[in-house]
Design a protein around this motif. Structure first.
Motif: not given
Ligand code: SAM
Length: 281
Positions: A34-35, A55-56, A58, A75, A81
């Motif tokens: 997801d991140v 993918r996103p 961070l 999260r 993650v």
């Protein structure tokens, strides 16, 4: 991997040079993220682009404030993650331990997808003992602090694995030779890449070789363990002196036992001398 992987924290190792080292499982986990928390979004974005994954991302490192880390841990309750570093295994001379610590404390699922690590790759190439090794990461850059760190390592009965840059390789090897003596060692460079090499020799010969050479690329230094200390040798005069002292208040057998233990010599040798000294031989 289950088709719908659990939420939590996935620690994923990425290549240290060779893209072929992205494992099937690493790819699956990255695809399902997801991140992806990374040190540098450009570096990881480039890697993902090369392996065809989007993918996103961070940015996250050990300097992230508590609130940012807490948000990421939050999260993990219902999202996947993924933690990566620029190259290799996260947390190995790279950020991540605080995130893992906090994820565990919060009861999140934490798992690690193993893969490339320069320290282990270098160690396996060096031809030095691997049964006990100490990974010491980067030594301090400043000479005084570096010498102190080397002095701390000197007595450790294990191979040593260090990270270093090409710029500092020569001075670092010279300091290691001065602080550790003529141990066998290896300089492993550009591992898994086109110009991979592993140069072996004693610390002194390697220090001389790299004194004026600042090789390009990334480097692992591996140093063999110190030679086993030879058992102390004591001449008969020293053994006799110790025995005469011990014999003042102990019979020959007990005096021999005491002296053998304190001098590290065979008990039979001490006993034979004890009998001779007391005229019982
Ligand atoms: N986490 C990484 C790992 O698992 O190996 C290490 C990260 S640390 C910041 C980077 C250092 O690892 C480099 O300065 C170098 O000493 C070593 N390194 C990384 N890739 C390497 C390679 N391909 N060959 C030799 N050393 C490498």
């Amino acid at each position: 991997m289950p088709s719908s992987p659990l939420p939590g924290l996935y620690i994923v190792a990425t290549p240290i040079g060779n893209l072929g080292d992205v494992s099937t499982r690493a790819r699956e986990v990255l695809l399902s993220a997801d991140v992806i928390a990374c040190e540098d979004t450009r570096v990881t974005g480039h890697l993902l682009h090369l392996i065809g994954i989007k993918r996103p991302l961070l940015r996250h490192d050990d300097h992230a404030d508590d609130a940012a880390r807490a948000r990421l841990v939050e999260r993990m309750a219902d999202e996947r993650v993924v933690l990566v570093c620029d190259a290799g295994t996260p947390l190995i001379s790279d950020p991540g331990y605080r995130l893992v610590r906090d994820a565990r404390a919060a009861g999140r699922m934490v798992t690690s997808i193993p893969g490339p690590c320069a320290a282990i790759t270098g160690l396996t190439l060096a031809g030095l003992p691997t049964d006990r090794f100490l990974f010491a990461g980067f030594l301090p850059a400043k000479a005084k602090a570096r010498d102190e760190a080397i002095a701390e390592l000197a007595g450790i009965r294990a191979s040593l694995v260090l990270y270093e840059s090409g710029q500092r390789l020569g001075p670092c090897l010279a300091a290691l030779a001065a602080g550790l003596g003529e141990r066998d060692a290896a300089v492993a460079r550009e591992l898994t890449k086109l110009h991979e090499e592993c140069v072996t020799g004693t610390l002194g010969t390697l220090a001389a070789r790299y004194a004026d050479d600042k090789p390009k690329g990334e480097i692992v230094i591996i140093v063999g363990p110190p030679a086993a200390v030879a058992p102390a040798t004591h001449d008969d005069a020293a053994v006799d002196a110790a025995l005469l002292n011990a014999l003042t208040d102990a019979p020959p057998a007990r005096a021999a036992k005491t002296v053998a233990a304190s001098l590290g010599i065979p008990r039979e040798r001490a006993y034979a001398r004890a009998l001779a000294l007391t005229g019982k031989a």
